[in-house]
Design a protein around this motif. Sequence first.
Motif, PDB file in Angstrom:
ATOM      1  N   LYS A   1      14.598 -34.637  77.037  1.00 44.66           N
ATOM      2  CA  LYS A   1      13.733 -35.582  76.081  1.00 44.66           C
ATOM      3  C   LYS A   1      13.414 -34.744  74.791  1.00 44.66           C
ATOM      4  O   LYS A   1      13.085 -35.583  73.819  1.00 44.66           O
ATOM      5  CB  LYS A   1      12.504 -35.766  77.013  1.00 44.66           C
ATOM      6  CG  LYS A   1      11.818 -37.133  76.376  1.00 44.66           C
ATOM      7  CD  LYS A   1      11.423 -38.034  77.595  1.00 44.66           C
ATOM      8  CE  LYS A   1      12.227 -38.768  78.050  1.00 44.66           C
ATOM      9  NZ  LYS A   1      11.861 -39.702  79.337  1.00 44.66           N
ATOM     10  N   LEU A   2      13.299 -33.625  74.952  1.00 44.43           N
ATOM     11  CA  LEU A   2      12.845 -32.772  73.694  1.00 44.43           C
ATOM     12  C   LEU A   2      14.137 -32.969  72.493  1.00 44.43           C
ATOM     13  O   LEU A   2      13.690 -33.277  71.355  1.00 44.43           O
ATOM     14  CB  LEU A   2      12.833 -31.197  73.848  1.00 44.43           C
ATOM     15  CG  LEU A   2      11.958 -30.472  72.977  1.00 44.43           C
ATOM     16  CD1 LEU A   2      10.784 -31.039  72.688  1.00 44.43           C
ATOM     17  CD2 LEU A   2      12.087 -29.050  73.800  1.00 44.43           C
ATOM     18  N   GLU A   3      15.380 -33.092  72.856  1.00 38.65           N
ATOM     19  CA  GLU A   3      16.483 -32.997  71.930  1.00 38.65           C
ATOM     20  C   GLU A   3      16.268 -34.567  71.397  1.00 38.65           C
ATOM     21  O   GLU A   3      16.818 -34.786  70.331  1.00 38.65           O
ATOM     22  CB  GLU A   3      17.790 -32.784  72.662  1.00 38.65           C
ATOM     23  CG  GLU A   3      17.729 -31.292  72.864  1.00 38.65           C
ATOM     24  CD  GLU A   3      19.250 -30.986  73.311  1.00 38.65           C
ATOM     25  OE1 GLU A   3      20.069 -31.713  73.389  1.00 38.65           O
ATOM     26  OE2 GLU A   3      19.564 -29.728  73.333  1.00 38.65           O
ATOM     27  N   LYS A   4      15.929 -35.335  72.299  1.00 37.68           N
ATOM     28  CA  LYS A   4      16.097 -37.029  72.060  1.00 37.68           C
ATOM     29  C   LYS A   4      15.203 -37.193  70.973  1.00 37.68           C
ATOM     30  O   LYS A   4      15.165 -37.881  69.965  1.00 37.68           O
ATOM     31  CB  LYS A   4      15.809 -37.678  73.223  1.00 37.68           C
ATOM     32  CG  LYS A   4      16.769 -38.488  74.009  1.00 37.68           C
ATOM     33  CD  LYS A   4      16.320 -39.306  75.084  1.00 37.68           C
ATOM     34  CE  LYS A   4      17.331 -39.908  75.801  1.00 37.68           C
ATOM     35  NZ  LYS A   4      17.053 -40.745  76.994  1.00 37.68           N
ATOM     36  N   THR A   5      13.879 -36.522  71.278  1.00 36.87           N
ATOM     37  CA  THR A   5      12.736 -36.740  69.988  1.00 36.87           C
ATOM     38  C   THR A   5      13.117 -36.148  68.770  1.00 36.87           C
ATOM     39  O   THR A   5      12.674 -36.157  67.687  1.00 36.87           O
ATOM     40  CB  THR A   5      11.600 -35.798  70.783  1.00 36.87           C
ATOM     41  OG1 THR A   5      11.081 -36.342  72.056  1.00 36.87           O
ATOM     42  CG2 THR A   5      10.020 -36.350  69.800  1.00 36.87           C
ATOM     43  N   ILE A   6      13.804 -34.781  68.915  1.00 35.09           N
ATOM     44  CA  ILE A   6      14.270 -34.174  67.588  1.00 35.09           C
ATOM     45  C   ILE A   6      15.063 -35.232  66.759  1.00 35.09           C
ATOM     46  O   ILE A   6      15.066 -35.367  65.598  1.00 35.09           O
ATOM     47  CB  ILE A   6      14.942 -32.784  67.983  1.00 35.09           C
ATOM     48  CG1 ILE A   6      13.830 -31.991  68.299  1.00 35.09           C
ATOM     49  CG2 ILE A   6      15.696 -32.390  66.670  1.00 35.09           C
ATOM     50  CD1 ILE A   6      14.518 -30.613  68.866  1.00 35.09           C
ATOM     51  N   ILE A   7      16.281 -35.794  67.677  1.00 37.55           N
ATOM     52  CA  ILE A   7      17.123 -36.737  66.817  1.00 37.55           C
ATOM     53  C   ILE A   7      16.319 -37.966  66.561  1.00 37.55           C
ATOM     54  O   ILE A   7      16.842 -38.479  65.330  1.00 37.55           O
ATOM     55  CB  ILE A   7      18.141 -37.120  68.099  1.00 37.55           C
ATOM     56  CG1 ILE A   7      19.131 -36.003  68.210  1.00 37.55           C
ATOM     57  CG2 ILE A   7      19.214 -38.240  67.299  1.00 37.55           C
ATOM     58  CD1 ILE A   7      19.695 -35.329  67.190  1.00 37.55           C
ATOM     59  N   LEU A   8      15.381 -38.490  67.098  1.00 37.95           N
ATOM     60  CA  LEU A   8      14.341 -39.374  66.601  1.00 37.95           C
ATOM     61  C   LEU A   8      13.768 -39.092  65.351  1.00 37.95           C
ATOM     62  O   LEU A   8      13.678 -40.138  64.429  1.00 37.95           O
ATOM     63  CB  LEU A   8      13.333 -39.839  67.659  1.00 37.95           C
ATOM     64  CG  LEU A   8      12.821 -41.374  67.315  1.00 37.95           C
ATOM     65  CD1 LEU A   8      13.292 -42.396  67.290  1.00 37.95           C
ATOM     66  CD2 LEU A   8      11.771 -41.435  68.511  1.00 37.95           C
ATOM     67  N   TYR A   9      13.248 -37.921  65.171  1.00 36.40           N
ATOM     68  CA  TYR A   9      12.843 -37.570  63.781  1.00 36.40           C
ATOM     69  C   TYR A   9      13.705 -37.589  62.787  1.00 36.40           C
ATOM     70  O   TYR A   9      13.294 -37.896  61.794  1.00 36.40           O
ATOM     71  CB  TYR A   9      12.118 -36.006  64.081  1.00 36.40           C
ATOM     72  CG  TYR A   9      10.721 -35.895  64.566  1.00 36.40           C
ATOM     73  CD1 TYR A   9       9.846 -36.387  63.859  1.00 36.40           C
ATOM     74  CD2 TYR A   9      10.436 -35.357  65.648  1.00 36.40           C
ATOM     75  CE1 TYR A   9       8.290 -36.364  64.581  1.00 36.40           C
ATOM     76  CE2 TYR A   9       9.359 -35.058  66.350  1.00 36.40           C
ATOM     77  CZ  TYR A   9       8.246 -35.773  65.609  1.00 36.40           C
ATOM     78  OH  TYR A   9       7.083 -35.456  66.115  1.00 36.40           O
ATOM     79  N   THR A  10      14.798 -37.198  62.964  1.00 36.63           N
ATOM     80  CA  THR A  10      16.125 -37.086  62.017  1.00 36.63           C
ATOM     81  C   THR A  10      16.363 -38.710  61.593  1.00 36.63           C
ATOM     82  O   THR A  10      16.505 -38.860  60.551  1.00 36.63           O
ATOM     83  CB  THR A  10      17.345 -36.399  62.291  1.00 36.63           C
ATOM     84  OG1 THR A  10      17.811 -37.084  63.468  1.00 36.63           O
ATOM     85  CG2 THR A  10      16.985 -34.995  62.653  1.00 36.63           C
ATOM     86  N   LYS A  11      16.271 -39.553  62.585  1.00 38.23           N
ATOM     87  CA  LYS A  11      16.669 -40.988  62.470  1.00 38.23           C
ATOM     88  C   LYS A  11      15.408 -41.497  61.566  1.00 38.23           C
ATOM     89  O   LYS A  11      15.731 -42.369  60.691  1.00 38.23           O
ATOM     90  CB  LYS A  11      16.656 -41.717  63.612  1.00 38.23           C
ATOM     91  CG  LYS A  11      18.008 -41.537  64.587  1.00 38.23           C
ATOM     92  CD  LYS A  11      17.959 -42.224  65.798  1.00 38.23           C
ATOM     93  CE  LYS A  11      19.232 -41.956  66.544  1.00 38.23           C
ATOM     94  NZ  LYS A  11      19.279 -42.842  68.093  1.00 38.23           N
ATOM     95  N   VAL A  12      14.264 -41.065  61.605  1.00 36.73           N
ATOM     96  CA  VAL A  12      13.201 -41.528  60.789  1.00 36.73           C
ATOM     97  C   VAL A  12      13.572 -41.291  59.402  1.00 36.73           C
ATOM     98  O   VAL A  12      13.484 -42.228  58.344  1.00 36.73           O
ATOM     99  CB  VAL A  12      11.818 -40.719  61.061  1.00 36.73           C
ATOM    100  CG1 VAL A  12      10.867 -41.172  60.283  1.00 36.73           C
ATOM    101  CG2 VAL A  12      11.426 -41.463  62.497  1.00 36.73           C
ATOM    102  N   LEU A  13      14.003 -40.124  59.157  1.00 37.79           N
ATOM    103  CA  LEU A  13      14.291 -39.751  57.572  1.00 37.79           C
ATOM    104  C   LEU A  13      15.678 -40.197  57.221  1.00 37.79           C
ATOM    105  O   LEU A  13      15.535 -40.879  56.173  1.00 37.79           O
ATOM    106  CB  LEU A  13      14.681 -38.261  57.573  1.00 37.79           C
ATOM    107  CG  LEU A  13      13.431 -37.338  57.725  1.00 37.79           C
ATOM    108  CD1 LEU A  13      13.740 -35.950  58.057  1.00 37.79           C
ATOM    109  CD2 LEU A  13      12.342 -37.365  56.757  1.00 37.79           C
TER     110      LEU A  13
END
Length: 943
Positions: free
Chosen positions: A265-277
């Motif tokens: 879930k930590l990696e999912k959240t990191i990927i989601l941050y990059t998707k925001v950008l």
Amino acid sequence: MDIDSASSVVLQALTQATSQDTAVLKPAEEQLRQWETQPGFYSVLLNIFNNHMLDVNVRWLAVLYFKNGIDRYWRRVAPHALSEEEKTSLRAGLITNFNEPVNQIATQIAVLIAKVARLDCPRQWPELIPVLLESVKGQDGLQQHRALLTFYHVTKTLASKRLAQDKRLFQDLASGIYSFACSLWSHHTDCFLQQIYARDEPTALSSLERTLLSLKVLRKLTVHGFQEPQQNMEVMGFLNAVFERLKEFLECCRQVGPESTCREKLEKTIILYTKVLLDFLEYHPCAFIPLIQRSLEFAVSYVFTPAGEGVAFERFIVQCMNLIKMIVKNEAYKPAKNVEDSKPESLEAHKIKTAFFTHPTLTEIGRRLVSHYFLLTEEELTMWEEDPESFAVEETGGDSWKYSLRPCTEVLFLDIFHNYSQTLTPVLLEMVENLQGPTNVEDPVQLLMKDAVYNAVGLAAYELFDSVDFDQWFKNQLLGELQVSHHRYKLIRRRVIWLIGQWISVKFKSVLRPLLYEVILSLMQDPDLVVRIETATTLKLTVDDFEFRTEQFLPYLESIFGLLFHLLQQVTECDTKMQVLHVISCVIERVNIQIRPYVGCLVQYLPLLWKQSEEHNMLRCAILTTLIHLVQGLGAESKNLYPFLLPVIQLSTDVSQPPHVYLLEDGLELWLVTLENSPAVTPELLRIFQNMSALLELSSENLRTCFQIVNAYIYLSASEFLQNYGESLCQSFSDLLKDITNEGQVQVLKVVEIALKVSPILGSHMFQPLLPAVFRGIVDGERYPVVMSTYLGIMGRILLQNSSFFSSLLSKMASECRQEMDQLLGSVIEMWVDRMDNITQPERRKLSALALVSLLPSDNSCMLMSHFEEPKLSDDEEPPTEQDKRKKLLALEDPVHSVSLQHFVYEKLKAQQGLMGDQGFGVLMETVDTVLVRQLQEFLQNL
């Protein structure tokens, strides 16, 4: 439906509908389907799935039926629409509490609420968002999570609406709740970080789930909720905070390790941050300009410096590379060719990029991409050894390949190289220079490095056109590399033959082709399967190239084709067989009839492969493509394939068979080329036409090919074909003409015209029901020129080659129009002459002239044909098909080509003069326009 009394009945039906016994299941499903339109049914379903004491499967099914009902009956205009009273009650019931204990059902309920919100929020459901926000603030953990889950799905759904009014409503919503969403995200993020550093993983996981959901909400609000987000301080503040949070979460990854329950879930959240950008950059490139510098610094730091070591995982690296790529490629960040015409924001973005991508930075990025990311990994090398076919397919773009790091790396390399080639070309050439000469087979590091550098040179072939003398490199260096036979050197042999394939259409002299064919012949016998597959791929690129010359390839054809066939037999994976089949097809297509002596083994093998590929429709498509080129290469000899070929066509074009979805287009093409190359019709070939009626009913994009197939049957054997299928074909055409475009109408009429040309008597009889509409079209002066031209072509054929039928048609139409025959004929002639300019084809113009003159009772020689000779072909021309020969022979008998218009007109005028006498004919000619008389005299003067 009374809710209290109906609940037990509906509950029983739902319970039965979860049964594995079809005898119980089917009646229950039918009963539930009948209840779908009953008032109160969805209120009963709501009560059932909200009752946590009931069976989970029953509750799950109740949610699904409710969800499907929203799609079908919630809109006011829908048939059997729900009443406004029931919908009001249902909306209230859906948000009474958020305490669903089962995750899967909770998600479905959230999606269900979002579907209603899409239709009703905010106008009919203004209380939805306030209730959600209030529930999200609650202290109860389950309620808070379920409300947040619903909040996300509602936000996601409303953000996806694209009408201008809906966008404005979402923007109003976003401005009203953005501060709350930010504080919610910040709160849950802080909680998670505190808990994870305190080693309280179970609690941290719960907070991380809320962080993820609140971030998903913020992503939608940030990207879709503001027209000019750069003017909103909170939005820009959140985006700047993303970089700091990313660093914190990446550091968490380092701390917790790969075995942590939080890791996924930590990696999912990191990927989601990059998707925001990435999303913000895609939708708001100008608003992103203040973030360019920070984004590049962040991404380059983690991907190209030691900062990312031990932290950056593969998908995160892919996202960072995508971020760099989107900034480098973005058109909004490039000045116009004339700098004065550039927008200020474009100049500002370009200035930031230029300041960042300095010579040292670009050099480091270029070197790192090649020397680190291009290196084959241990996993890839193991796959090469243990599963060479999968390795070969993935390296050429298999499905799993496109989701991995390698393609992303290569695309980024290409984009950066294209935009900064002046800086990066010397860097890459220096790397090549450092690897000149054969590499020590005992040095795996250098072997992998050479593979990576050669990969870069292949990818950048077009950019390096002016900087690399590939012909000299091929002769002086690469040929030598290919001759190193050590098994460890297979890395380089495979890469070099791939490299040649990349350069073949860029810069490779024709005179070197025979030398290349020698190389291909040798490598097709390489002990390594991957090398052989890669060599086959390069062969395809070579024969596909514009510079390909058949005569250069023919000395190697037999040997190479035999090795290709051996490779096709040897490989076992469906994708690899497809790949090799495409190469074989390409070779057959390019050498055409020269392939005939060498296809015996392939012809014997294809039926077996077809049988083995019953479950692999894409492989069967590749077989069909091969058969198309094989039939074209074999010509009339393809009749020997009919025992296999015709059942294949039958299956591929039968719309009642499921595989037709995949096989139809190629199957129709094969059917057509089989007919075109058939020396004579056979009963089996005729029988396949039974598939055509259903195909014409489809009216699909394949209709044009269907018409070509009908024409081919007419050319092949008009008599047998029309006697067997003329009546049903005419009915299909009648149905088609009721609802078809002008272009489609022309295609149908051309079939009729060809039938009349090949067999005037039988064609007139079989298509008789269509001809009155053609006649009326001429009399009424059809406005669409191409349709009118085709009408006149059809009527010209009948008038010239079946005059008795024309007379009966004229009589019938005169009766229908209540006119005298002479009067109606006069109208036809008048319109015909008036619309002659619609006829652009010389053949049709002459046909019209002959037809009109034939009305006299009593021709231009440019289209006369006296005999038929086999044309002499140049090496690059394709030989005539059997159908081409049939058309030539038909043309010899066609009055349009066999009758002199000049003589025909003269004889008809003489007959008219003989009938009327000299005096009467003279009086007639005085009524003709003087310009026309002069033109007629000039036309006939050389007789």
